[in-house]
Design a protein around this motif. Structure first.
Motif, PDB file in Angstrom:
ATOM      1  N   ILE A 134      38.271  52.704  54.726  1.00  0.00           N
ATOM      2  CA  ILE A 134      37.461  52.133  53.643  1.00  0.00           C
ATOM      3  C   ILE A 134      37.973  52.600  52.291  1.00  0.00           C
ATOM      4  O   ILE A 134      38.078  51.816  51.335  1.00  0.00           O
ATOM      5  N   GLY A 135      38.308  53.899  52.196  1.00  0.00           N
ATOM      6  CA  GLY A 135      38.772  54.443  50.930  1.00  0.00           C
ATOM      7  C   GLY A 135      40.086  53.856  50.471  1.00  0.00           C
ATOM      8  O   GLY A 135      40.313  53.697  49.265  1.00  0.00           O
ATOM      9  N   ASN A 136      40.967  53.514  51.413  1.00  0.00           N
ATOM     10  CA  ASN A 136      42.246  52.910  51.036  1.00  0.00           C
ATOM     11  C   ASN A 136      42.101  51.434  50.704  1.00  0.00           C
ATOM     12  O   ASN A 136      42.814  50.914  49.842  1.00  0.00           O
ATOM     13  N   ILE A 137      41.211  50.738  51.403  1.00  0.00           N
ATOM     14  CA  ILE A 137      41.008  49.317  51.099  1.00  0.00           C
ATOM     15  C   ILE A 137      40.320  49.168  49.743  1.00  0.00           C
ATOM     16  O   ILE A 137      40.778  48.430  48.869  1.00  0.00           O
ATOM     17  N   ILE A 138      39.193  49.888  49.575  1.00  0.00           N
ATOM     18  CA  ILE A 138      38.434  49.761  48.326  1.00  0.00           C
ATOM     19  C   ILE A 138      39.058  50.683  47.288  1.00  0.00           C
ATOM     20  O   ILE A 138      38.719  51.860  47.186  1.00  0.00           O
ATOM     21  N   GLY A 139      40.000  50.152  46.569  1.00  0.00           N
ATOM     22  CA  GLY A 139      40.623  50.898  45.481  1.00  0.00           C
ATOM     23  C   GLY A 139      40.392  50.153  44.192  1.00  0.00           C
ATOM     24  O   GLY A 139      39.270  50.018  43.720  1.00  0.00           O
ATOM     25  N   SER A 140      41.454  49.586  43.653  1.00  0.00           N
ATOM     26  CA  SER A 140      41.316  48.788  42.432  1.00  0.00           C
ATOM     27  C   SER A 140      41.240  47.300  42.739  1.00  0.00           C
ATOM     28  O   SER A 140      40.889  46.504  41.864  1.00  0.00           O
ATOM     29  N   GLY A 141      41.559  46.909  43.973  1.00  0.00           N
ATOM     30  CA  GLY A 141      41.687  45.494  44.301  1.00  0.00           C
ATOM     31  C   GLY A 141      40.456  44.662  44.023  1.00  0.00           C
ATOM     32  O   GLY A 141      40.540  43.580  43.435  1.00  0.00           O
ATOM     33  N   ILE A 142      39.283  45.141  44.428  1.00  0.00           N
ATOM     34  CA  ILE A 142      38.063  44.368  44.253  1.00  0.00           C
ATOM     35  C   ILE A 142      37.695  44.232  42.781  1.00  0.00           C
ATOM     36  O   ILE A 142      36.913  43.362  42.397  1.00  0.00           O
ATOM     37  N   PHE A 143      38.281  45.066  41.916  1.00  0.00           N
ATOM     38  CA  PHE A 143      38.010  44.987  40.486  1.00  0.00           C
ATOM     39  C   PHE A 143      39.107  44.228  39.738  1.00  0.00           C
ATOM     40  O   PHE A 143      38.970  43.951  38.549  1.00  0.00           O
ATOM     41  N   ILE A 144      40.219  43.926  40.426  1.00  0.00           N
ATOM     42  CA  ILE A 144      41.329  43.196  39.816  1.00  0.00           C
ATOM     43  C   ILE A 144      41.466  41.797  40.419  1.00  0.00           C
ATOM     44  O   ILE A 144      41.552  40.797  39.715  1.00  0.00           O
ATOM     45  N   SER A 145      41.451  41.727  41.744  1.00  0.00           N
ATOM     46  CA  SER A 145      41.782  40.491  42.450  1.00  0.00           C
ATOM     47  C   SER A 145      40.784  39.349  42.286  1.00  0.00           C
ATOM     48  O   SER A 145      41.183  38.188  42.440  1.00  0.00           O
ATOM     49  N   PRO A 146      39.459  39.562  42.055  1.00  0.00           N
ATOM     50  CA  PRO A 146      38.558  38.407  41.895  1.00  0.00           C
ATOM     51  C   PRO A 146      39.051  37.391  40.868  1.00  0.00           C
ATOM     52  O   PRO A 146      38.910  36.179  41.063  1.00  0.00           O
ATOM     53  N   LYS A 147      39.651  37.879  39.802  1.00  0.00           N
ATOM     54  CA  LYS A 147      40.181  36.977  38.782  1.00  0.00           C
ATOM     55  C   LYS A 147      41.330  36.140  39.345  1.00  0.00           C
ATOM     56  O   LYS A 147      41.370  34.922  39.174  1.00  0.00           O
ATOM     57  N   GLY A 148      42.276  36.785  40.033  1.00  0.00           N
ATOM     58  CA  GLY A 148      43.421  36.066  40.591  1.00  0.00           C
ATOM     59  C   GLY A 148      43.031  35.101  41.703  1.00  0.00           C
ATOM     60  O   GLY A 148      43.564  33.989  41.792  1.00  0.00           O
ATOM     61  N   VAL A 149      42.092  35.508  42.550  1.00  0.00           N
ATOM     62  CA  VAL A 149      41.645  34.637  43.637  1.00  0.00           C
ATOM     63  C   VAL A 149      40.983  33.388  43.069  1.00  0.00           C
ATOM     64  O   VAL A 149      41.268  32.256  43.498  1.00  0.00           O
ATOM     65  N   LEU A 150      40.087  33.568  42.095  1.00  0.00           N
ATOM     66  CA  LEU A 150      39.411  32.421  41.492  1.00  0.00           C
ATOM     67  C   LEU A 150      40.391  31.518  40.754  1.00  0.00           C
ATOM     68  O   LEU A 150      40.291  30.286  40.824  1.00  0.00           O
ATOM     69  N   GLU A 151      41.352  32.113  40.077  1.00  0.00           N
ATOM     70  CA  GLU A 151      42.333  31.332  39.318  1.00  0.00           C
ATOM     71  C   GLU A 151      43.128  30.413  40.230  1.00  0.00           C
ATOM     72  O   GLU A 151      43.363  29.244  39.908  1.00  0.00           O
ATOM     73  N   HIS A 152      43.562  30.922  41.384  1.00  0.00           N
ATOM     74  CA  HIS A 152      44.372  30.117  42.300  1.00  0.00           C
ATOM     75  C   HIS A 152      43.513  29.207  43.170  1.00  0.00           C
ATOM     76  O   HIS A 152      43.942  28.104  43.522  1.00  0.00           O
ATOM     77  N   ALA A 153      42.307  29.653  43.540  1.00  0.00           N
ATOM     78  CA  ALA A 153      41.439  28.826  44.386  1.00  0.00           C
ATOM     79  C   ALA A 153      40.887  27.642  43.604  1.00  0.00           C
ATOM     80  O   ALA A 153      40.716  26.547  44.170  1.00  0.00           O
ATOM     81  N   GLY A 154      40.573  27.850  42.327  1.00  0.00           N
ATOM     82  CA  GLY A 154      40.130  26.746  41.490  1.00  0.00           C
ATOM     83  C   GLY A 154      38.639  26.488  41.504  1.00  0.00           C
ATOM     84  O   GLY A 154      38.154  25.678  40.713  1.00  0.00           O
ATOM     85  N   SER A 155      37.886  27.120  42.386  1.00  0.00           N
ATOM     86  CA  SER A 155      36.438  26.936  42.427  1.00  0.00           C
ATOM     87  C   SER A 155      35.780  28.177  43.006  1.00  0.00           C
ATOM     88  O   SER A 155      36.416  28.960  43.737  1.00  0.00           O
ATOM     89  N   VAL A 156      34.491  28.350  42.680  1.00  0.00           N
ATOM     90  CA  VAL A 156      33.741  29.507  43.170  1.00  0.00           C
ATOM     91  C   VAL A 156      33.602  29.464  44.683  1.00  0.00           C
ATOM     92  O   VAL A 156      33.823  30.464  45.373  1.00  0.00           O
ATOM     93  N   GLY A 157      33.254  28.306  45.217  1.00  0.00           N
ATOM     94  CA  GLY A 157      33.037  28.185  46.661  1.00  0.00           C
ATOM     95  C   GLY A 157      34.282  28.492  47.461  1.00  0.00           C
ATOM     96  O   GLY A 157      34.231  29.227  48.453  1.00  0.00           O
ATOM     97  N   LEU A 158      35.424  27.948  47.025  1.00  0.00           N
ATOM     98  CA  LEU A 158      36.659  28.180  47.769  1.00  0.00           C
ATOM     99  C   LEU A 158      37.097  29.638  47.640  1.00  0.00           C
ATOM    100  O   LEU A 158      37.648  30.209  48.596  1.00  0.00           O
ATOM    101  N   SER A 159      36.848  30.256  46.481  1.00  0.00           N
ATOM    102  CA  SER A 159      37.231  31.662  46.332  1.00  0.00           C
ATOM    103  C   SER A 159      36.416  32.554  47.277  1.00  0.00           C
ATOM    104  O   SER A 159      36.960  33.487  47.873  1.00  0.00           O
ATOM    105  N   LEU A 160      35.115  32.250  47.449  1.00  0.00           N
ATOM    106  CA  LEU A 160      34.305  33.015  48.394  1.00  0.00           C
ATOM    107  C   LEU A 160      34.793  32.793  49.822  1.00  0.00           C
ATOM    108  O   LEU A 160      34.812  33.724  50.648  1.00  0.00           O
ATOM    109  N   PHE A 161      35.194  31.566  50.115  1.00  0.00           N
ATOM    110  CA  PHE A 161      35.754  31.259  51.440  1.00  0.00           C
ATOM    111  C   PHE A 161      37.016  32.080  51.689  1.00  0.00           C
ATOM    112  O   PHE A 161      37.228  32.607  52.792  1.00  0.00           O
ATOM    113  N   VAL A 162      37.845  32.224  50.661  1.00  0.00           N
ATOM    114  CA  VAL A 162      39.073  33.021  50.782  1.00  0.00           C
ATOM    115  C   VAL A 162      38.741  34.480  51.068  1.00  0.00           C
ATOM    116  O   VAL A 162      39.378  35.122  51.909  1.00  0.00           O
TER     117      VAL A 162
END
Length: 498
Positions: free
Chosen positions: A36-64
């Motif tokens: 858990i400590g290695n997974i939860i690092g900076s990713g959850i605070f950085i990647s939401p922006k990148g996931v949403l940018e490439h997914a293009g919608s809120v629903g698809l980003s949650l699906f990802v």
């Protein structure tokens, strides 16, 4: 070089407690904390922006985010089988070397030591610095020099802790893992309160699937790559197998507990973000959690950057702990200088390997532009996962009678590899330069392998230089080769007799 090792003379009847070897101090709780400590690092605070940018919608980003966790679960089940079948520290590298031979294993090791783990450590350290300094620079970005300096101090301090004691390192991991879950729990609770008050416009199905751009398979693949950065670290317990208490029991248990928990936390955290932020606000934010706190916590908004900083602090500790064991394993196999395979005479910690990880991270910090390397890291990560799980199928065919305390259904690795092949294929199509550079980085290890490992008749002067450096390193770090106990691994690797 074995003759250079500082010899410790012991009687033949000395007990196992007298051995200079890696200590088994990782129980089930600490094992879960490492994952858990290695997974939860900076990713959850950085990647939401990148996931949403490439997914293009809120629903698809949650699906990802949900599917990303599911894919990690499939992969972790395969790693659980490999971890108890080949009970060596080193994770992917050790398994691939055992199954496919030295060259393939070395290429994974080379890319990991050269870019993958130093870059990830540098990104997490910079995220830690940004969140610590953000309250002092509310109307502007913190000075980059100050951010780099604080990140460097953090890496140096945690390197010292890991060099001093395995117990200290695991206790820090336990404490800060709880802190991470509390920080994300705060975000989730506040988000649920917002939803209960009716603030969920962005989550309504008619709005959630409004695309800001025409969706394409290539862009979705890149969204998965961004999410994979946030999930990276799910296989890190396999890097310290030899230090886990009863690995046949605790390795799979920790994996089955941790991965679903992280998937749930990540999904709920993203839902909480969208309960208070529009997609446009999230995409324009450089610190998603801080923006979230400023909107909802008022005068207590300072809690959020401090909580995130503590979360990333634990992530740095976890990456140092596990990546140093990769260097240790590589040196033990003869793929890195033998000095890196030595441990401290009293503390039983791999000090040379830890120092190498620390120095490599500081070099990446000095170079800068670490965020541009995230896609390279994600690509190399996924490539190594696929090769390793393909090795599981190959090992099933090559050694069908090998003792396997855990044996997953073949549909699990096959399903993972299908997803892996599709994702990498479309990533190559969408970002050929990024993926191509990732391949180039890995393939630069081929000449290094043949010159450094395969070439046995090197000039004598080179051997003398290596001998002197090794001897000096042993005296400075007070390290020796660990004394292994073959009885710990024989029962797991022996062939089944039934």
């Amino acid at each position: 070089l074995a003759g250079l090792t500082l010899q410790i003379k012991k009687n033949e009847d000395s007990s196992n407690s007298d051995r200079v070897t890696l200590k088994k101090e990782i129980g089930l709780l600490s094992a879960c904390a490492i994952i858990i400590g290695n997974i939860i690092g900076s990713g959850i605070f950085i990647s939401p922006k990148g996931v949403l940018e490439h997914a293009g919608s809120v629903g698809l980003s949650l699906f990802v985010w949900v599917c990303g966790g599911g894919i990690c679960t499939l992969g972790s089940m395969c790693y659980a089988e490999l971890g108890v079948t080949i009970p060596k520290s080193g994770g992917d590298y050790s398994y691939v070397t055992e199954i496919f031979g030295g060259l393939v294993g070395f290429l994974l090791l080379w890319s990991a030591v050269l870019i993958m783990y130093p870059t990830t450590l540098a990104v997490i350290a910079l995220t830690f610095s940004n969140y610590v300094l953000q309250p002092a620079f509310q109307n502007c970005f913190p000075p980059f020099v100050a951010t780099k300096l604080l990140a460097t101090i953090c890496v140096l301090f945690l390197t010292w802790v890991n060099c001093s004691s395995v117990r200290w390192a695991t206790r820090i991991q336990d404490i800060f893992t709880v802190g991470k879950l509390l920080a994300l729990g705060l975000i989730i609770i506040v988000g649920l309160v917002q939803i209960c008050r009716g603030h969920y416009d962005a989550l309504h199905p008619s709005v959630a699937f409004e695309f800001s751009q025409d969706p394409s398979v290539g862009q979705i693949a890149l969204a998965f790559l961004q999410a994979s950065f946030a999930y990276s670290g799910w296989n890190f317990l396999n890097y310290v197998t030899e230090e886990v208490v009863e690995p046949r029991k605790n390795l799979p248990r920790a994996i089955y507990i941790s991965i679903p928990l992280v998937t749930l936390v990540y999904t709920m955290t993203n839902i909480a973000y969208f309960s208070s932020m529009t997609p446009e606000e999230l995409l324009s934010s450089n610190a998603v959690a801080v923006t979230f706190g400023e909107k909802l916590l008022g005068m207590f908004s300072w809690v959020m950057p401090i909580s995130v900083a503590l979360s990333t602090f634990g992530g740095i500790n976890g990456y140092l702990f596990t990546s140093s064991r990769l260097c240790f394993s590589g040196a033990r196999e003869g793929h890195l200088p033998y000095l890196l395979a030595m441990i401290h005479l009293k503390n039983c910690t791999p000090i040379p390997a830890l120092l190498l990880c620390c120095i490599a991270t500081i070099v990446i910090l000095c170079i800068g532009e670490t965020h541009n390397l995230i896609n390279y890291v994600s690509f190399i990560n996924y490539l190594s996962y696929g090769v390793t799980i393909a090795g599981l199928l190959y090992l099933r065919k090559k050694k069908p009678n090998l003792a396997r305390p855990i044996k997953v259904n073949l549909l699990i690795p096959i399903s993972y590899l299908i997803f892996w092949a599709v994702l990498l294929g479309f990533s190559l199509y969408s970002e050929p330069v990024v993926c191509g550079l990732g391949m180039v980085i890995m393939l630069t290890g081929v000449p290094v392998y043949f010159v450094g490992v395969q070439w046995k008749e090197k000039p004598k002067w080179l051997y003398r230089v290596v001998e002197k450096v090794t001897y000096m390193g042993q005296k400075v770090c007070y390290v020796v080769f660990p004394q292994g106990d073959p009885s710990e691994t024989e029962p797991l690797t022996a062939k089944a007799t039934d």
